[in-house]
Enzyme design. Structure first.
Site, PDB file in Angstrom:
ATOM      1  N   SER A   1      46.305  65.846   9.988  1.00 18.71           N
ATOM      2  CA  SER A   1      46.857  64.782   9.628  1.00 18.71           C
ATOM      3  C   SER A   1      46.764  63.422   9.413  1.00 18.71           C
ATOM      4  O   SER A   1      45.613  63.364   9.975  1.00 18.71           O
ATOM      5  CB  SER A   1      48.642  65.156   9.237  1.00 18.71           C
ATOM      6  OG  SER A   1      48.873  64.863   7.890  1.00 18.71           O
TER       7      SER A   1
ATOM      8  N   ASP B   1      44.844  72.229  -0.174  1.00 19.44           N
ATOM      9  CA  ASP B   1      45.674  71.234   0.784  1.00 19.44           C
ATOM     10  C   ASP B   1      45.338  69.699   0.254  1.00 19.44           C
ATOM     11  O   ASP B   1      44.099  69.491  -0.067  1.00 19.44           O
ATOM     12  CB  ASP B   1      44.446  70.844   2.123  1.00 19.44           C
ATOM     13  CG  ASP B   1      45.790  70.030   2.917  1.00 19.44           C
ATOM     14  OD1 ASP B   1      45.488  68.410   2.259  1.00 19.44           O
ATOM     15  OD2 ASP B   1      46.069  70.337   4.481  1.00 19.44           O
TER      16      ASP B   1
ATOM     17  N   HIS C   1      48.579  71.914   3.330  1.00 18.05           N
ATOM     18  CA  HIS C   1      49.229  71.328   4.592  1.00 18.05           C
ATOM     19  C   HIS C   1      50.108  71.730   5.317  1.00 18.05           C
ATOM     20  O   HIS C   1      50.932  72.245   5.248  1.00 18.05           O
ATOM     21  CB  HIS C   1      48.997  69.701   3.438  1.00 18.05           C
ATOM     22  CG  HIS C   1      49.184  68.779   4.362  1.00 18.05           C
ATOM     23  ND1 HIS C   1      47.678  68.492   4.839  1.00 18.05           N
ATOM     24  CD2 HIS C   1      49.826  68.426   5.630  1.00 18.05           C
ATOM     25  CE1 HIS C   1      48.138  67.291   5.862  1.00 18.05           C
ATOM     26  NE2 HIS C   1      49.555  67.342   6.215  1.00 18.05           N
TER      27      HIS C   1
END
Length: 530
Positions: free
Chosen positions: A370, A468, A498
Protein backbone atom coordinates in the site's frame (compact mmCIF):
# COMPACT_ATOMS: atom_id res chain seq x y z
CA UNK A 1 -35.87 13.17 -16.74
CA UNK A 2 -37.03 9.80 -17.95
CA UNK A 3 -35.66 8.02 -14.86
CA UNK A 4 -37.91 10.01 -12.50
CA UNK A 5 -41.26 8.73 -13.64
CA UNK A 6 -44.13 10.29 -11.73
CA UNK A 7 -47.44 11.98 -12.50
CA UNK A 8 -48.05 15.65 -11.72
CA UNK A 9 -46.56 19.08 -12.39
CA UNK A 10 -43.06 19.32 -13.82
CA UNK A 11 -41.15 22.52 -13.01
CA UNK A 12 -37.80 23.04 -14.72
CA UNK A 13 -35.40 25.89 -15.25
CA UNK A 14 -32.17 26.58 -17.10
CA UNK A 15 -29.31 28.68 -15.67
CA UNK A 16 -30.85 31.28 -13.33
CA UNK A 17 -34.18 29.54 -13.90
CA UNK A 18 -32.58 26.40 -12.56
CA UNK A 19 -31.96 28.17 -9.27
CA UNK A 20 -35.57 29.36 -9.16
CA UNK A 21 -36.79 25.84 -9.89
CA UNK A 22 -34.64 24.44 -7.08
CA UNK A 23 -35.93 27.17 -4.78
CA UNK A 24 -39.49 26.26 -5.64
CA UNK A 25 -38.74 22.65 -4.79
CA UNK A 26 -37.30 23.46 -1.38
CA UNK A 27 -39.15 26.65 -0.33
CA UNK A 28 -42.68 25.74 -1.40
CA UNK A 29 -45.31 28.16 -0.04
CA UNK A 30 -42.67 30.41 1.58
CA UNK A 31 -43.05 33.38 -0.80
CA UNK A 32 -39.36 33.78 -1.49
CA UNK A 33 -39.36 35.11 -5.05
CA UNK A 34 -42.11 36.94 -6.94
CA UNK A 35 -41.18 34.95 -10.01
CA UNK A 36 -42.57 31.79 -8.46
CA UNK A 37 -45.27 33.22 -6.23
CA UNK A 38 -47.90 32.33 -8.82
CA UNK A 39 -47.12 28.66 -8.40
CA UNK A 40 -46.89 29.11 -4.66
CA UNK A 41 -50.45 30.41 -4.73
CA UNK A 42 -51.72 27.13 -6.11
CA UNK A 43 -52.25 23.95 -4.16
CA UNK A 44 -50.35 21.90 -6.69
CA UNK A 45 -46.99 20.96 -5.24
CA UNK A 46 -44.42 20.19 -8.01
CA UNK A 47 -44.08 16.48 -8.65
CA UNK A 48 -40.67 16.71 -10.32
CA UNK A 49 -38.27 19.65 -10.47
CA UNK A 50 -35.42 20.08 -12.95
CA UNK A 51 -32.45 22.42 -12.46
CA UNK A 52 -30.20 22.66 -15.53
CA UNK A 53 -26.82 24.38 -15.09
CA UNK A 54 -28.16 26.33 -12.08
CA UNK A 55 -26.40 29.69 -12.23
CA UNK A 56 -26.84 30.93 -8.66
CA UNK A 57 -24.84 29.26 -5.93
CA UNK A 58 -26.72 26.45 -4.25
CA UNK A 59 -24.41 26.34 -1.24
CA UNK A 60 -23.10 29.13 0.99
CA UNK A 61 -19.63 27.56 0.97
CA UNK A 62 -19.10 27.71 -2.78
CA UNK A 63 -17.83 30.68 -4.76
CA UNK A 64 -20.68 32.67 -6.26
CA UNK A 65 -21.49 33.55 -9.81
CA UNK A 66 -21.56 37.31 -10.51
CA UNK A 67 -25.34 37.28 -10.81
CA UNK A 68 -25.70 36.29 -7.16
CA UNK A 69 -25.65 39.98 -6.27
CA UNK A 70 -28.74 40.50 -8.43
CA UNK A 71 -30.62 38.23 -6.08
CA UNK A 72 -29.17 38.82 -2.61
CA UNK A 73 -27.35 42.11 -3.08
CA UNK A 74 -23.61 42.85 -3.20
CA UNK A 75 -21.32 41.28 -0.55
CA UNK A 76 -24.05 39.15 1.00
CA UNK A 77 -23.57 37.91 4.53
CA UNK A 78 -23.99 34.28 5.55
CA UNK A 79 -27.60 34.77 6.62
CA UNK A 80 -28.58 36.30 3.29
CA UNK A 81 -26.83 33.53 1.37
CA UNK A 82 -28.42 30.83 3.51
CA UNK A 83 -31.87 32.33 2.87
CA UNK A 84 -31.36 31.90 -0.86
CA UNK A 85 -29.54 28.52 -0.77
CA UNK A 86 -31.92 25.71 -1.71
CA UNK A 87 -29.37 23.13 -0.58
CA UNK A 88 -29.89 24.29 3.00
CA UNK A 89 -33.66 23.97 2.75
CA UNK A 90 -34.02 20.40 1.50
CA UNK A 91 -36.39 18.29 3.56
CA UNK A 92 -38.02 14.88 3.43
CA UNK A 93 -40.89 16.54 1.53
CA UNK A 94 -38.74 17.96 -1.25
CA UNK A 95 -40.00 16.52 -4.57
CA UNK A 96 -37.80 14.34 -6.78
CA UNK A 97 -35.24 16.42 -8.62
CA UNK A 98 -33.28 16.27 -11.83
CA UNK A 99 -29.92 18.07 -11.92
CA UNK A 100 -27.54 18.60 -14.81
CA UNK A 101 -24.22 20.38 -15.15
CA UNK A 102 -21.11 20.48 -17.32
CA UNK A 103 -18.06 19.35 -15.39
CA UNK A 104 -15.88 21.91 -17.15
CA UNK A 105 -18.29 24.84 -16.85
CA UNK A 106 -16.09 27.91 -16.42
CA UNK A 107 -18.96 30.28 -15.67
CA UNK A 108 -20.79 28.37 -12.96
CA UNK A 109 -19.07 26.14 -10.42
CA UNK A 110 -20.46 22.61 -10.87
CA UNK A 111 -19.93 22.11 -7.14
CA UNK A 112 -23.24 23.96 -6.80
CA UNK A 113 -25.03 21.04 -8.37
CA UNK A 114 -23.08 18.54 -6.32
CA UNK A 115 -23.97 20.36 -3.11
CA UNK A 116 -27.62 20.21 -4.03
CA UNK A 117 -27.32 16.53 -4.87
CA UNK A 118 -25.71 15.75 -1.52
CA UNK A 119 -28.45 17.61 0.34
CA UNK A 120 -31.12 15.61 -1.49
CA UNK A 121 -29.35 12.34 -0.86
CA UNK A 122 -28.89 13.12 2.82
CA UNK A 123 -32.65 13.69 3.02
CA UNK A 124 -33.15 10.41 1.13
CA UNK A 125 -34.93 12.16 -1.72
CA UNK A 126 -34.90 10.71 -5.27
CA UNK A 127 -32.43 12.57 -7.45
CA UNK A 128 -31.08 12.04 -10.93
CA UNK A 129 -27.98 13.93 -11.99
CA UNK A 130 -26.10 14.16 -15.26
CA UNK A 131 -22.53 15.37 -15.50
CA UNK A 132 -20.96 15.74 -18.92
CA UNK A 133 -18.27 17.68 -20.66
CA UNK A 134 -19.33 21.02 -22.06
CA UNK A 135 -18.31 19.98 -25.57
CA UNK A 136 -20.62 17.00 -25.28
CA UNK A 137 -23.74 18.94 -24.37
CA UNK A 138 -26.43 18.94 -27.04
CA UNK A 139 -26.44 22.75 -27.13
CA UNK A 140 -22.77 22.68 -28.10
CA UNK A 141 -23.70 20.44 -31.05
CA UNK A 142 -26.40 22.81 -32.29
CA UNK A 143 -29.47 21.03 -30.97
CA UNK A 144 -31.99 22.29 -28.43
CA UNK A 145 -30.78 22.42 -24.84
CA UNK A 146 -31.28 19.11 -23.07
CA UNK A 147 -29.74 17.42 -20.07
CA UNK A 148 -28.75 14.45 -22.16
CA UNK A 149 -25.37 14.38 -23.87
CA UNK A 150 -23.17 11.72 -25.35
CA UNK A 151 -20.68 10.13 -23.05
CA UNK A 152 -22.65 11.15 -19.98
CA UNK A 153 -22.84 9.19 -16.78
CA UNK A 154 -26.21 9.12 -15.08
CA UNK A 155 -26.53 8.47 -11.36
CA UNK A 156 -29.89 7.66 -9.86
CA UNK A 157 -30.61 7.29 -6.17
CA UNK A 158 -33.17 4.94 -4.70
CA UNK A 159 -33.84 2.47 -7.49
CA UNK A 160 -32.28 0.93 -10.54
CA UNK A 161 -33.88 2.54 -13.60
CA UNK A 162 -34.54 0.71 -16.83
CA UNK A 163 -32.57 1.88 -19.83
CA UNK A 164 -33.70 1.54 -23.44
CA UNK A 165 -32.49 -1.56 -25.22
CA UNK A 166 -30.63 0.63 -27.69
CA UNK A 167 -28.83 3.94 -27.17
CA UNK A 168 -30.99 6.87 -28.21
CA UNK A 169 -29.62 9.35 -30.76
CA UNK A 170 -26.27 7.63 -30.67
CA UNK A 171 -25.95 8.23 -26.93
CA UNK A 172 -24.09 5.62 -24.94
CA UNK A 173 -25.51 5.55 -21.42
CA UNK A 174 -24.28 3.99 -18.23
CA UNK A 175 -26.54 4.01 -15.20
CA UNK A 176 -25.61 2.95 -11.71
CA UNK A 177 -26.77 3.58 -8.19
CA UNK A 178 -25.05 6.39 -6.30
CA UNK A 179 -24.20 6.61 -2.63
CA UNK A 180 -22.89 9.61 -0.73
CA UNK A 181 -19.49 8.00 -1.09
CA UNK A 182 -19.82 8.03 -4.88
CA UNK A 183 -20.84 11.67 -4.68
CA UNK A 184 -17.56 12.47 -2.94
CA UNK A 185 -15.73 10.87 -5.86
CA UNK A 186 -17.56 13.09 -8.32
CA UNK A 187 -16.87 16.12 -6.14
CA UNK A 188 -13.18 15.33 -6.28
CA UNK A 189 -13.32 14.89 -10.05
CA UNK A 190 -14.70 18.41 -10.30
CA UNK A 191 -12.09 19.81 -7.93
CA UNK A 192 -14.78 20.66 -5.41
CA UNK A 193 -14.31 18.06 -2.68
CA UNK A 194 -13.27 20.74 -0.21
CA UNK A 195 -16.73 22.26 -0.41
CA UNK A 196 -18.57 19.11 0.65
CA UNK A 197 -18.90 18.11 4.31
CA UNK A 198 -16.73 15.16 5.22
CA UNK A 199 -19.51 13.04 6.65
CA UNK A 200 -18.81 9.68 8.13
CA UNK A 201 -21.73 8.46 6.06
CA UNK A 202 -19.74 9.30 2.94
CA UNK A 203 -17.94 6.02 3.43
CA UNK A 204 -21.05 3.87 3.81
CA UNK A 205 -22.49 1.50 1.29
CA UNK A 206 -26.24 0.96 1.24
CA UNK A 207 -27.47 -2.60 1.66
CA UNK A 208 -28.56 -2.81 -1.97
CA UNK A 209 -25.29 -1.35 -3.23
CA UNK A 210 -23.31 -3.64 -0.93
CA UNK A 211 -25.04 -6.60 -2.54
CA UNK A 212 -24.04 -5.21 -5.93
CA UNK A 213 -20.42 -4.88 -4.77
CA UNK A 214 -20.34 -8.40 -3.37
CA UNK A 215 -21.25 -9.76 -6.78
CA UNK A 216 -17.81 -8.60 -7.94
CA UNK A 217 -15.91 -10.00 -4.94
CA UNK A 218 -14.17 -13.35 -5.18
CA UNK A 219 -16.53 -15.82 -3.43
CA UNK A 220 -13.77 -16.93 -1.05
CA UNK A 221 -13.30 -13.31 0.05
CA UNK A 222 -16.94 -12.29 0.50
CA UNK A 223 -17.19 -12.98 4.27
CA UNK A 224 -14.11 -10.88 4.99
CA UNK A 225 -15.18 -8.21 2.49
CA UNK A 226 -18.48 -7.78 4.36
CA UNK A 227 -16.53 -7.23 7.59
CA UNK A 228 -14.26 -4.68 5.91
CA UNK A 229 -17.25 -2.83 4.44
CA UNK A 230 -18.92 -2.68 7.83
CA UNK A 231 -15.75 -1.41 9.52
CA UNK A 232 -15.30 1.24 6.84
CA UNK A 233 -18.84 2.44 7.42
CA UNK A 234 -18.31 2.57 11.17
CA UNK A 235 -15.00 4.46 11.08
CA UNK A 236 -15.72 6.75 8.14
CA UNK A 237 -13.14 8.67 6.13
CA UNK A 238 -9.83 9.47 7.86
CA UNK A 239 -9.49 13.08 8.98
CA UNK A 240 -7.36 15.20 11.27
CA UNK A 241 -9.97 14.64 13.97
CA UNK A 242 -9.86 10.83 13.71
CA UNK A 243 -6.14 10.39 13.11
CA UNK A 244 -5.27 9.62 16.74
CA UNK A 245 -7.91 6.89 16.84
CA UNK A 246 -6.72 5.49 13.53
CA UNK A 247 -3.17 5.25 14.87
CA UNK A 248 -4.14 3.63 18.16
CA UNK A 249 -2.15 0.39 18.59
CA UNK A 250 -3.98 -2.93 18.74
CA UNK A 251 -1.50 -5.39 20.24
CA UNK A 252 -4.20 -8.06 20.42
CA UNK A 253 -4.09 -8.48 16.64
CA UNK A 254 -0.32 -8.17 16.15
CA UNK A 255 1.29 -11.30 14.69
CA UNK A 256 3.12 -13.20 17.40
CA UNK A 257 6.89 -12.88 17.39
CA UNK A 258 9.00 -15.96 16.81
CA UNK A 259 11.42 -16.66 19.65
CA UNK A 260 14.13 -18.18 17.44
CA UNK A 261 14.46 -15.34 14.86
CA UNK A 262 16.45 -12.39 16.25
CA UNK A 263 15.17 -8.81 16.09
CA UNK A 264 17.44 -5.84 16.77
CA UNK A 265 16.48 -2.15 17.00
CA UNK A 266 18.76 0.49 15.52
CA UNK A 267 18.53 4.28 15.41
CA UNK A 268 19.81 5.30 12.01
CA UNK A 269 20.97 8.90 11.47
CA UNK A 270 18.96 10.89 8.91
CA UNK A 271 20.58 13.98 7.36
CA UNK A 272 18.59 17.06 8.33
CA UNK A 273 16.19 15.15 10.58
CA UNK A 274 15.83 12.96 13.66
CA UNK A 275 17.20 9.42 13.65
CA UNK A 276 14.82 6.82 12.30
CA UNK A 277 14.18 3.51 14.06
CA UNK A 278 14.91 0.44 11.97
CA UNK A 279 14.10 -3.10 13.08
CA UNK A 280 16.62 -5.59 11.69
CA UNK A 281 15.33 -9.14 11.57
CA UNK A 282 17.40 -12.32 11.18
CA UNK A 283 20.83 -10.69 10.93
CA UNK A 284 23.83 -13.02 11.17
CA UNK A 285 27.40 -11.74 11.35
CA UNK A 286 29.70 -13.43 8.83
CA UNK A 287 26.93 -14.59 6.51
CA UNK A 288 26.28 -13.18 3.05
CA UNK A 289 22.56 -13.37 2.51
CA UNK A 290 20.02 -11.26 0.61
CA UNK A 291 18.21 -8.42 2.38
CA UNK A 292 14.84 -6.71 2.10
CA UNK A 293 14.37 -3.09 3.15
CA UNK A 294 10.69 -2.90 4.01
CA UNK A 295 8.23 0.00 4.40
CA UNK A 296 4.90 -0.57 6.14
CA UNK A 297 1.48 0.49 4.85
CA UNK A 298 -1.05 2.89 6.32
CA UNK A 299 -1.97 5.46 3.68
CA UNK A 300 1.14 7.54 4.55
CA UNK A 301 -0.71 8.61 7.71
CA UNK A 302 -0.72 5.55 9.98
CA UNK A 303 1.01 2.27 10.77
CA UNK A 304 4.22 1.32 12.53
CA UNK A 305 7.15 -0.89 11.61
CA UNK A 306 6.92 -3.01 14.74
CA UNK A 307 3.32 -4.11 14.14
CA UNK A 308 4.18 -6.89 11.70
CA UNK A 309 7.56 -7.98 13.03
CA UNK A 310 6.21 -11.48 13.67
CA UNK A 311 5.16 -11.76 10.02
CA UNK A 312 8.55 -10.50 8.85
CA UNK A 313 10.33 -13.01 11.06
CA UNK A 314 8.46 -15.80 9.29
CA UNK A 315 9.24 -14.27 5.90
CA UNK A 316 12.94 -13.90 6.73
CA UNK A 317 13.01 -17.51 7.83
CA UNK A 318 11.30 -18.72 4.64
CA UNK A 319 13.63 -16.75 2.37
CA UNK A 320 16.74 -17.13 4.53
CA UNK A 321 17.30 -13.39 4.34
CA UNK A 322 17.65 -10.26 6.45
CA UNK A 323 14.71 -7.87 6.69
CA UNK A 324 15.10 -4.26 7.79
CA UNK A 325 11.73 -2.61 8.35
CA UNK A 326 11.68 1.18 8.66
CA UNK A 327 9.62 3.18 11.14
CA UNK A 328 9.51 6.23 8.85
CA UNK A 329 7.85 9.47 9.96
CA UNK A 330 4.15 9.81 9.16
CA UNK A 331 2.12 12.51 7.47
CA UNK A 332 0.74 15.07 8.01
CA UNK A 333 3.29 15.86 10.73
CA UNK A 334 6.06 15.05 8.24
CA UNK A 335 5.65 15.67 4.53
CA UNK A 336 7.03 13.46 1.77
CA UNK A 337 10.56 14.90 1.84
CA UNK A 338 11.07 13.70 5.42
CA UNK A 339 9.80 10.14 5.04
CA UNK A 340 11.67 9.68 1.76
CA UNK A 341 14.91 10.62 3.53
CA UNK A 342 14.08 8.25 6.42
CA UNK A 343 13.74 5.34 4.02
CA UNK A 344 16.82 6.19 2.02
CA UNK A 345 18.89 6.55 5.20
CA UNK A 346 17.78 3.05 6.24
CA UNK A 347 18.66 1.61 2.83
CA UNK A 348 22.09 3.20 2.83
CA UNK A 349 22.70 2.10 6.41
CA UNK A 350 21.95 -1.53 5.53
CA UNK A 351 24.31 -1.27 2.57
CA UNK A 352 27.08 0.36 4.61
CA UNK A 353 26.72 -2.13 7.49
CA UNK A 354 26.35 -5.19 5.29
CA UNK A 355 29.23 -7.08 6.85
CA UNK A 356 27.95 -6.87 10.42
CA UNK A 357 24.41 -7.71 9.31
CA UNK A 358 25.47 -10.60 7.10
CA UNK A 359 24.08 -8.98 3.92
CA UNK A 360 25.14 -9.44 0.31
CA UNK A 361 25.20 -5.88 -1.09
CA UNK A 362 24.40 -7.22 -4.57
CA UNK A 363 21.09 -8.64 -3.33
CA UNK A 364 19.29 -5.84 -1.53
CA UNK A 365 15.62 -5.51 -2.45
CA UNK A 366 12.97 -3.00 -1.40
CA UNK A 367 9.42 -3.98 -0.53
CA UNK A 368 6.21 -2.47 0.80
CA UNK A 369 2.46 -2.77 0.88
CA UNK A 370 0.00 0.00 0.00
CA UNK A 371 1.64 3.29 1.06
CA UNK A 372 4.70 1.19 1.86
CA UNK A 373 4.63 0.00 -1.74
CA UNK A 374 4.56 3.63 -2.83
CA UNK A 375 7.53 4.30 -0.57
CA UNK A 376 9.35 1.26 -1.97
CA UNK A 377 8.82 2.48 -5.55
CA UNK A 378 9.96 5.98 -4.56
CA UNK A 379 13.01 4.50 -2.76
CA UNK A 380 14.02 2.55 -5.87
CA UNK A 381 13.84 5.78 -7.89
CA UNK A 382 15.84 7.71 -5.27
CA UNK A 383 18.51 5.01 -5.13
CA UNK A 384 18.81 5.04 -8.92
CA UNK A 385 19.10 8.83 -9.02
CA UNK A 386 21.71 9.08 -6.23
CA UNK A 387 23.79 6.17 -7.47
CA UNK A 388 25.12 5.12 -4.05
CA UNK A 389 23.22 1.89 -3.32
CA UNK A 390 22.38 -0.75 -5.93
CA UNK A 391 18.86 -2.15 -5.50
CA UNK A 392 18.37 -5.56 -7.09
CA UNK A 393 14.57 -5.79 -6.96
CA UNK A 394 11.39 -3.94 -5.97
CA UNK A 395 8.41 -5.82 -4.57
CA UNK A 396 5.37 -3.57 -4.78
CA UNK A 397 2.26 -4.98 -3.11
CA UNK A 398 -0.88 -3.04 -4.14
CA UNK A 399 1.30 0.07 -4.08
CA UNK A 400 -0.09 3.59 -3.58
CA UNK A 401 1.59 5.27 -6.55
CA UNK A 402 -0.59 8.06 -7.95
CA UNK A 403 -2.12 11.03 -6.12
CA UNK A 404 -4.59 11.52 -8.97
CA UNK A 405 -6.55 8.38 -8.13
CA UNK A 406 -9.71 9.54 -6.43
CA UNK A 407 -9.03 13.21 -7.10
CA UNK A 408 -8.81 13.86 -10.83
CA UNK A 409 -8.98 10.22 -11.95
CA UNK A 410 -12.06 8.40 -10.74
CA UNK A 411 -12.14 4.60 -10.59
CA UNK A 412 -15.10 2.78 -12.13
CA UNK A 413 -17.49 0.85 -9.92
CA UNK A 414 -16.79 -1.45 -8.09
CA UNK A 415 -13.07 -0.58 -7.89
CA UNK A 416 -12.32 0.88 -4.47
CA UNK A 417 -15.75 -0.01 -3.12
CA UNK A 418 -14.34 -2.24 -0.36
CA UNK A 419 -11.86 -0.86 2.17
CA UNK A 420 -9.49 1.95 1.24
CA UNK A 421 -11.54 4.26 -0.96
CA UNK A 422 -11.20 7.45 -2.96
CA UNK A 423 -12.04 9.78 -0.06
CA UNK A 424 -9.45 8.09 2.17
CA UNK A 425 -6.94 8.26 -0.65
CA UNK A 426 -7.41 12.00 -1.06
CA UNK A 427 -6.81 12.56 2.64
CA UNK A 428 -3.72 10.34 2.66
CA UNK A 429 -2.17 12.08 -0.33
CA UNK A 430 -3.10 15.58 0.87
CA UNK A 431 -1.42 14.80 4.20
CA UNK A 432 1.67 13.39 2.52
CA UNK A 433 2.02 16.17 -0.05
CA UNK A 434 0.97 19.16 2.04
CA UNK A 435 -1.34 20.23 -0.80
CA UNK A 436 -4.47 19.04 -2.53
CA UNK A 437 -3.71 15.97 -4.67
CA UNK A 438 -4.37 15.77 -8.37
CA UNK A 439 -3.24 19.20 -9.52
CA UNK A 440 -0.44 19.96 -11.96
CA UNK A 441 1.54 21.59 -9.14
CA UNK A 442 2.11 18.30 -7.31
CA UNK A 443 5.87 17.56 -7.43
CA UNK A 444 6.94 14.44 -9.28
CA UNK A 445 9.58 13.90 -6.59
CA UNK A 446 6.77 12.82 -4.25
CA UNK A 447 4.73 10.62 -6.60
CA UNK A 448 6.19 7.60 -8.42
CA UNK A 449 3.50 7.70 -11.11
CA UNK A 450 4.50 11.27 -12.01
CA UNK A 451 8.19 10.43 -12.56
CA UNK A 452 8.70 10.71 -16.31
CA UNK A 453 11.81 8.53 -16.64
CA UNK A 454 11.55 5.00 -15.24
CA UNK A 455 14.52 3.59 -17.13
CA UNK A 456 17.33 2.03 -15.17
CA UNK A 457 15.11 0.95 -12.28
CA UNK A 458 15.46 -2.54 -10.76
CA UNK A 459 13.15 -5.35 -11.90
CA UNK A 460 9.75 -5.29 -10.23
CA UNK A 461 6.97 -7.51 -8.99
CA UNK A 462 3.60 -5.73 -8.72
CA UNK A 463 0.59 -7.51 -7.24
CA UNK A 464 -2.89 -6.11 -6.65
CA UNK A 465 -6.51 -7.16 -6.33
CA UNK A 466 -8.93 -6.72 -9.20
CA UNK A 467 -11.24 -4.36 -7.25
CA UNK A 468 -8.49 -2.65 -5.25
CA UNK A 469 -8.61 1.14 -5.57
CA UNK A 470 -5.02 1.03 -6.86
CA UNK A 471 -5.49 -1.56 -9.59
CA UNK A 472 -5.48 0.89 -12.52
CA UNK A 473 -2.55 2.99 -11.34
CA UNK A 474 -0.56 -0.16 -10.56
CA UNK A 475 -1.18 -1.63 -13.99
CA UNK A 476 -0.30 1.70 -15.61
CA UNK A 477 2.95 1.82 -13.66
CA UNK A 478 3.77 -1.76 -14.65
CA UNK A 479 3.15 -0.90 -18.30
CA UNK A 480 5.42 2.13 -18.04
CA UNK A 481 8.16 0.03 -16.44
CA UNK A 482 7.92 -2.45 -19.30
CA UNK A 483 8.00 0.38 -21.83
CA UNK A 484 11.17 1.61 -20.11
CA UNK A 485 12.68 -1.88 -20.58
CA UNK A 486 12.45 -2.69 -16.86
CA UNK A 487 11.45 -6.34 -16.28
CA UNK A 488 8.15 -6.43 -14.42
CA UNK A 489 6.01 -9.33 -13.27
CA UNK A 490 2.36 -8.48 -12.61
CA UNK A 491 -0.29 -10.37 -10.69
CA UNK A 492 -3.95 -9.28 -10.52
CA UNK A 493 -6.22 -11.41 -8.36
CA UNK A 494 -9.81 -11.16 -9.67
CA UNK A 495 -12.36 -9.96 -7.16
CA UNK A 496 -9.80 -9.14 -4.47
CA UNK A 497 -10.05 -5.96 -2.40
CA UNK A 498 -7.30 -3.84 -0.82
CA UNK A 499 -5.36 -5.74 1.86
CA UNK A 500 -7.19 -9.02 1.33
CA UNK A 501 -3.98 -11.06 1.71
CA UNK A 502 -3.65 -9.86 5.30
CA UNK A 503 -7.31 -9.83 6.31
CA UNK A 504 -8.18 -13.16 4.71
CA UNK A 505 -4.73 -14.77 4.74
CA UNK A 506 -6.02 -18.34 4.91
CA UNK A 507 -8.18 -18.17 1.77
CA UNK A 508 -7.03 -19.67 -1.54
CA UNK A 509 -6.74 -16.27 -3.31
CA UNK A 510 -4.57 -14.90 -0.49
CA UNK A 511 -2.34 -17.98 -0.46
CA UNK A 512 -1.91 -17.72 -4.23
CA UNK A 513 -1.01 -14.05 -3.85
CA UNK A 514 1.52 -14.62 -1.06
CA UNK A 515 3.14 -17.58 -2.82
CA UNK A 516 3.63 -15.51 -5.97
CA UNK A 517 5.27 -12.75 -3.90
CA UNK A 518 7.61 -15.17 -2.16
CA UNK A 519 8.59 -16.85 -5.42
CA UNK A 520 9.30 -13.51 -7.07
CA UNK A 521 11.69 -12.66 -4.22
CA UNK A 522 13.30 -16.09 -4.41
CA UNK A 523 14.01 -15.60 -8.11
CA UNK A 524 15.35 -12.12 -7.47
CA UNK A 525 17.73 -13.59 -4.91
CA UNK A 526 19.00 -16.21 -7.35
CA UNK A 527 16.75 -19.24 -6.92
CA UNK A 528 15.53 -19.87 -10.45
CA UNK A 529 13.84 -23.18 -9.62
CA UNK A 530 10.57 -21.53 -8.54
Amino acid sequence: MRHLRTDGILVAGFSAGGHLAASLATRYKQKIYPAIDALDDTDARPAVVGAIYPVISLSPDIGHHDSTSNLVGPNPDAEAIARHSPALQVSTETPPMFLAHAVDDAAVNPANTLAMMQALMTAKRPVEAHFLRKADTPSARGVPASPIGRGRTCFTLGRRPTLPDKPRDGINSMTMEISRRSLAKWAAALGSAQFLPRLASAATISSETQADVMAFVNPALRPSAAVVARMTAEHGTPSDATLATLRRPHPEVMPKRLPDVPVDEHLVPVPGGPAVKVYVINARVGAKRPAVVHMHGGGYIAGTADFEIGKHQALAQQLDCVIATVNYRLAPETRFTGSIEDNYAALKWVHDHAAELGVDIARIAVMGESAGGGHAARLAITARDRGEVPVCFQTLIYPMLDDRTGSTIMPPFPVGAIGWNAASNRYGWASFLGMEPGSSSVPASAVPARVTDLSGLPPAFIAVGGIDLFVTEDLNYAQRLLNAKVPCEVLVVPGAYHGFDIIAADTPPARQFTTAKLNALRRAFGNMDV
